[in-house]
Design a protein around this motif. Structure first.
Motif, short mmCIF file in Angstrom:
data_model
loop_
_atom_site.label_atom_id
_atom_site.label_comp_id
_atom_site.label_asym_id
_atom_site.label_seq_id
_atom_site.Cartn_x
_atom_site.Cartn_y
_atom_site.Cartn_z
N LEU A 83 0.33 -1.18 -0.18
CA LEU A 83 -0.35 0.15 -0.32
C LEU A 83 0.88 0.80 -0.09
O LEU A 83 0.31 2.22 -0.58
CB LEU A 83 -0.63 -0.45 1.46
CG LEU A 83 -2.24 1.52 1.06
CD1 LEU A 83 -3.50 1.14 -0.27
CD2 LEU A 83 -2.75 0.64 2.35
N SER A 84 2.17 1.03 0.78
CA SER A 84 2.76 2.63 0.72
C SER A 84 2.99 2.73 -0.60
O SER A 84 3.90 3.78 -1.05
CB SER A 84 4.21 2.07 2.09
OG SER A 84 5.06 3.09 1.65
N PHE A 97 -8.13 7.38 7.28
CA PHE A 97 -7.17 7.94 6.32
C PHE A 97 -6.38 8.69 7.68
O PHE A 97 -5.03 8.63 7.59
CB PHE A 97 -7.56 8.60 5.82
CG PHE A 97 -7.63 8.40 4.25
CD1 PHE A 97 -6.94 7.92 3.56
CD2 PHE A 97 -9.35 8.30 4.36
CE1 PHE A 97 -7.36 7.06 2.54
CE2 PHE A 97 -9.44 7.51 2.85
CZ PHE A 97 -8.82 6.59 1.89
N LEU A 139 0.61 15.19 3.14
CA LEU A 139 -0.65 15.06 2.00
C LEU A 139 -1.10 15.67 2.37
O LEU A 139 -1.73 16.10 4.05
CB LEU A 139 -0.93 14.09 2.13
CG LEU A 139 -0.18 11.83 1.76
CD1 LEU A 139 -0.60 10.86 2.10
CD2 LEU A 139 0.37 12.59 1.08
N LEU A 171 -1.03 4.71 8.00
CA LEU A 171 -0.65 4.21 6.72
C LEU A 171 -1.84 2.40 7.78
O LEU A 171 -2.05 1.85 6.89
CB LEU A 171 0.32 3.71 6.71
CG LEU A 171 0.85 2.63 5.51
CD1 LEU A 171 0.65 2.53 3.92
CD2 LEU A 171 2.49 2.03 5.03
N ILE A 215 0.99 4.05 -2.96
CA ILE A 215 0.77 5.56 -2.27
C ILE A 215 1.72 5.91 -3.28
O ILE A 215 1.74 7.60 -3.26
CB ILE A 215 0.55 6.27 -1.11
CG1 ILE A 215 -1.37 5.30 -0.49
CG2 ILE A 215 0.59 7.67 -1.07
CD1 ILE A 215 -0.79 4.98 0.94
N LEU A 231 1.06 9.09 -6.15
CA LEU A 231 1.75 10.30 -5.86
C LEU A 231 2.54 11.30 -6.06
O LEU A 231 3.29 12.37 -5.53
CB LEU A 231 1.12 11.07 -4.41
CG LEU A 231 -0.42 10.32 -3.58
CD1 LEU A 231 -0.04 11.02 -2.00
CD2 LEU A 231 -1.54 11.45 -4.50
N GLU A 253 -7.12 11.41 -3.87
CA GLU A 253 -6.04 10.39 -5.37
C GLU A 253 -6.02 9.23 -4.88
O GLU A 253 -6.41 7.96 -5.50
CB GLU A 253 -4.99 11.38 -5.39
CG GLU A 253 -4.12 10.20 -6.68
CD GLU A 253 -5.00 10.03 -7.65
OE1 GLU A 253 -4.74 10.04 -8.56
OE2 GLU A 253 -4.88 11.82 -8.17
N ILE A 254 -5.23 8.56 -3.14
CA ILE A 254 -5.52 7.75 -2.39
C ILE A 254 -6.63 6.77 -2.72
O ILE A 254 -6.12 5.69 -2.83
CB ILE A 254 -5.08 7.48 -1.40
CG1 ILE A 254 -3.21 8.42 -1.01
CG2 ILE A 254 -4.93 6.11 -0.75
CD1 ILE A 254 -2.67 9.07 0.17
N SER A 255 -7.68 7.01 -2.60
CA SER A 255 -9.01 6.35 -2.50
C SER A 255 -9.28 6.05 -4.30
O SER A 255 -9.23 4.78 -4.30
CB SER A 255 -10.77 7.67 -1.71
OG SER A 255 -10.53 8.14 -0.60
N ASP A 263 -4.79 14.80 -1.69
CA ASP A 263 -3.89 13.62 -2.17
C ASP A 263 -4.22 12.16 -1.78
O ASP A 263 -4.54 11.68 -2.22
CB ASP A 263 -2.73 13.62 -1.31
CG ASP A 263 -1.70 14.73 -1.69
OD1 ASP A 263 -1.63 15.20 -3.26
OD2 ASP A 263 -0.83 15.48 -1.65
N LEU A 289 -1.08 10.66 8.17
CA LEU A 289 -1.01 10.31 6.78
C LEU A 289 -1.52 11.95 6.24
O LEU A 289 -0.94 12.81 5.25
CB LEU A 289 -1.58 9.37 5.89
CG LEU A 289 -1.54 8.13 5.97
CD1 LEU A 289 -2.86 7.16 4.90
CD2 LEU A 289 -0.06 8.09 5.00
#
Length: 88
Positions: free
Chosen positions: A11-12, A72, A41, A75, A15, A19, A48-50, A45, A34
């Motif tokens: 996941l990191s 959120f 962020l 992490l 992300i 980004l 965008e992660i969503s 951002d 986050l």
């Protein structure tokens, strides 16, 4: 700093790539905030992660979710939520 689980590292990486952040995915503290934390962020951002989570894992985190702030917050929390809701 805690070490990342394989899921948190995945996941990191997602992300950081989405980004275009100039850092190593392994250097993200899973407990650090986050939003406004060391990653810097902002709300765009997070949106965008969503979107990348939706594409990658097959579900959408709604902006209407009651617990979106907790999801959120870091992490580790985001990863836990993704692992329990992912479709793909």
């Amino acid at each position: 700093m805690d070490s990342l689980t394989p899921e948190e590292l995945e996941l990191s990486t997602l992300i950081i790539e989405a980004l275009n952040l100039a850092m190593d995915p392994q250097d993200v503290d899973p407990e650090a905030p986050l939003y406004g934390g060391e990653l810097g962020l902002d709300s765009i951002d997070i949106l965008e992660i969503s979107m990348v989570i939706s594409k990658r894992y097959g579900f959408m985190i709604s902006s209407e979710s009651e617990n979106k702030v907790e999801i959120f917050s870091c992490l580790r929390n985001l990863c836990t939520y993704v692992q329990s809701h992912k479709v793909k």
